[in-house]
Enzyme design. Structure first.
Site, PDB file in Angstrom:
ATOM      1  N   ASP A 158       0.824  -1.209   0.000  1.00 50.89           N
ATOM      2  CA  ASP A 158       0.000   0.000   0.000  1.00 50.89           C
ATOM      3  C   ASP A 158       0.864   1.267   0.000  1.00 50.89           C
ATOM      4  O   ASP A 158       0.376   2.360   0.322  1.00 50.89           O
ATOM      5  CB  ASP A 158      -0.909   0.027   1.238  1.00 50.89           C
ATOM      6  CG  ASP A 158      -2.239  -0.667   0.987  1.00 50.89           C
ATOM      7  OD1 ASP A 158      -2.449  -1.144  -0.141  1.00 50.89           O
ATOM      8  OD2 ASP A 158      -3.068  -0.739   1.918  1.00 50.89           O
TER       9      ASP A 158
ATOM     10  N   ASP B 215      -7.380  -7.167  13.726  1.00 53.70           N
ATOM     11  CA  ASP B 215      -6.990  -8.505  14.162  1.00 53.70           C
ATOM     12  C   ASP B 215      -7.843  -8.982  15.325  1.00 53.70           C
ATOM     13  O   ASP B 215      -8.329 -10.116  15.348  1.00 53.70           O
ATOM     14  CB  ASP B 215      -5.507  -8.533  14.534  1.00 53.70           C
ATOM     15  CG  ASP B 215      -5.084  -7.302  15.326  1.00 53.70           C
ATOM     16  OD1 ASP B 215      -5.956  -6.571  15.839  1.00 53.70           O
ATOM     17  OD2 ASP B 215      -3.866  -7.061  15.437  1.00 53.70           O
TER      18      ASP B 215
END
EC number: 2.4.1.32
Length: 544
Positions: A146, A299
């Site tokens: 990214d 997460d």
């Protein structure tokens, strides 16, 4: 002359009388308004302290007794056999091949490496992933870049092409935007056809370097135990001895893995995924709804949702993956804000969802809502700053307020001892750890409230700065790196200095006018805030 002397005496007497009136008025206001409110805050802090020490004691007891004394190692609780030809994946073609007498191949594994402008470490993580021992036709390395710096993107792409020429099945994937940050990148990576054909996915941040046998040690737990959705391994740190701040971080993270993760895995088959150095069963990710970017702890979000679907998690502390600790105070502050704010915000978003979940036991709901979220992600960050940095110092100015000795001394001592037991080699650093953690409590409390109330910066995502191979050149940095005012004015942190001023006022009042009960502790804490406020923590980096 006598007339002037008389006027001076009269003025002095009037001022004294006025001062006495002000003091008397303050005493009345203090007794009737300030003291009751502060006493209420004291008892609220006492209640939170009890909740926290009980939680810490429970986790410590479980991790020490169940795991260490009773030997509840992962290999004894779950089936583990070395992967070999015939162990097999999970697709129907492999099962039919096995029934027909043909040996089923190794399961298909995807290795994802999300990164963002990781110029210093991209070679380390990609090289380590490409060196993993696994049949080359059963593994795909996926680099999710990214980066917004074109030069860095070119370097990462060239690195991937170099490994591809060596016969490694590696894919270089980019996006048009950074929507969802890490969660968005991982989600987009799973949409590729080759990713959907895999059975398991191993995830490594850009600064993580797994050993070559990582998959051979972790995948067998997933292959032979169909209820396990995640295998989490332990982090170890290549730069823990760079400065005092990294040593303190190591103490905190070692406690997190040895106590929190180990106790959660042993008693509840649940813990928060650490976001890296873990292997997921892809079907567990899909059943849980995939990656979501609603918070900065994607997460933990996935782990909670997968747990509600009945999947079990396993922590294997004997498998360690090299990584890097943030070595600058600025980077560490950003990291802690992201972790603390995201967890509190996830609690706000998932509280009702957990309560309404069907097929989930009351015990699991209680563990998630009370222990995992409320005590550890809300009470802990708020209590540390509110009690030790606000209430105790303020109590010296309001003598009507009493703080029980068990809350002032016994509980924090017990928590410190339980931490020290799991970090015996760092006993000499415990005083520094206490002072540093109290300073960081300022940012954690602010982050927790930001997440709970969803105020500004709730979704702020600042990627932690990495040093990579340059860490080897910084090992001679002293434990405290002094501020060079001409170079780095940005290393002055106003919030820390404001709290330091408040603590100095309270400590001086206690020393001069008070009962001289807490001034030593408050002075020490004030000096800690001053040191970090002026950038005397971590290593120095070139300022932009």
């Amino acid at each position: 002359m006598e007339e002037l002397w008389g006027r001076w005496l009269a003025a002095t007497a009037a001022a004294a009388a006025s001062g006495d009136q002000i003091a008397a008025s303050w005493a009345v206001v203090r007794a009737r308004a300030v003291a009751p409110v502060l006493q209420l805050a004291v008892w609220a802090c006492m209640a939170m302290s009890v909740m926290l020490v009980l939680e810490v004691a429970y986790m410590s007891l479980v991790s020490l007794v169940a795991v260490k004394l009773l030997g509840r190692a992962p290999e004894r609780r779950y089936k583990w056999e070395p992967i070999s030809v015939g162990s097999g994946g999970v697709d129907d073609d492999d099962e039919e091949a096995a029934v027909g007498g043909q040996e089923a191949p190794f399961p298909m594994v995807l290795v994802q490496i999300p990164m963002y402008n990781e110029k210093e470490v991209y070679k380390l993580s990609i090289g380590a992933a490409c060196a993993l021992t696994w049949p080359p036709d059963r593994i795909t390395i996926q680099v999710l870049d990214d980066s917004i710096d074109p030069a860095i993107k070119d370097l990462v792409e060239l690195e991937c092409k170099d490994w591809a020429r060596k016969g490694i099945n590696i894919k270089y994937e980019i996006r048009d935007n950074r929507k969802g940050y890490k969660a968005g990148a991982l989600k987009k990576g799973m949409e590729h056809i080759y990713a959907q054909q895999c059975d398991f996915v191993a995830i490594f941040d850009a600064d993580f370097e797994p050993e070559s046998d990582f998959l051979l040690k972790t995948i067998p737990f997933l292959v032979h135990n169909p209820k396990i959705g995640l295998v989490q391994t332990r982090w170890e740190f290549v730069n823990y001895d760079v400065c005092l701040m990294t040593r303190i971080q190591k103490m905190s993270l070692d406690y997190h893995f040895k106590v929190e993760q180990e106790s959660g895995s042993s008693m509840h088959a649940f813990f928060g995924f650490n976001g890296t150095a873990g292997v997921w069963r892809i079907s567990a990710i899909n059943e849980a709804g995939g990656w979501k970017d609603r918070t900065t702890v994607e997460d933990m979000d996935l782990a909670v949702r997968a747990s509600l679907k009945g999947w079990q998690f396993l922590y294997v502390g004997d498998i360690r993956v090299k990584s890097e600790l943030p070595s600058t105070f600025k980077a560490y502050r950003h990291q802690q804000h992201r972790w603390t704010c995201g967890a509190a915000n996830l609690f706000r978003k998932m509280g009702k969802e957990i309560l309404k979940s069907k097929g989930v036991s009351v015990w699991k709901k209680l563990h998630l809502l009370y222990s995992f979220f409320f005590v550890r992600r809300v009470i802990a960050p708020i209590l540390a700053f509110l009690f030790y940095c606000i209430v105790i110092p303020l109590s010296v100015v309001v003598p009507e307020v009493t703080i029980p000795i068990w809350g002032m001394v016994y509980i924090p001592t017990a928590i410190t001892i339980m931490n020290a037991v799991r970090n015996p080699r760092s006993l000499h650093l415990m005083p520094f750890w206490i002072l540093f953690e109290n300073v960081m409590a300022l940012h954690r409390m602010r982050a927790a409230l930001t997440g709970l109330l969803e105020t500004m910066h709730v979704n702020e995502w600042v990627v932690t700065e990495k040093v990579g191979d340059h860490v080897k050149d910084k090992l001679e940095v002293p434990l405290l790196e002094p501020l060079k005012a001409t170079d780095c004015v940005e290393r002055i942190y106003i919030p820390e200095l404001v709290v330091a001023f408040y603590l100095l006022v309270c400590a001086s009042y206690d020393f001069v006018l008070g009962a001289k009960r807490y001034y030593l502790y408050i002075y020490l804490q004030a000096f800690a805030f001053i040191a970090l406020g002026f950038g005397f923590a971590g290593t120095s980096t070139p300022c932009s």
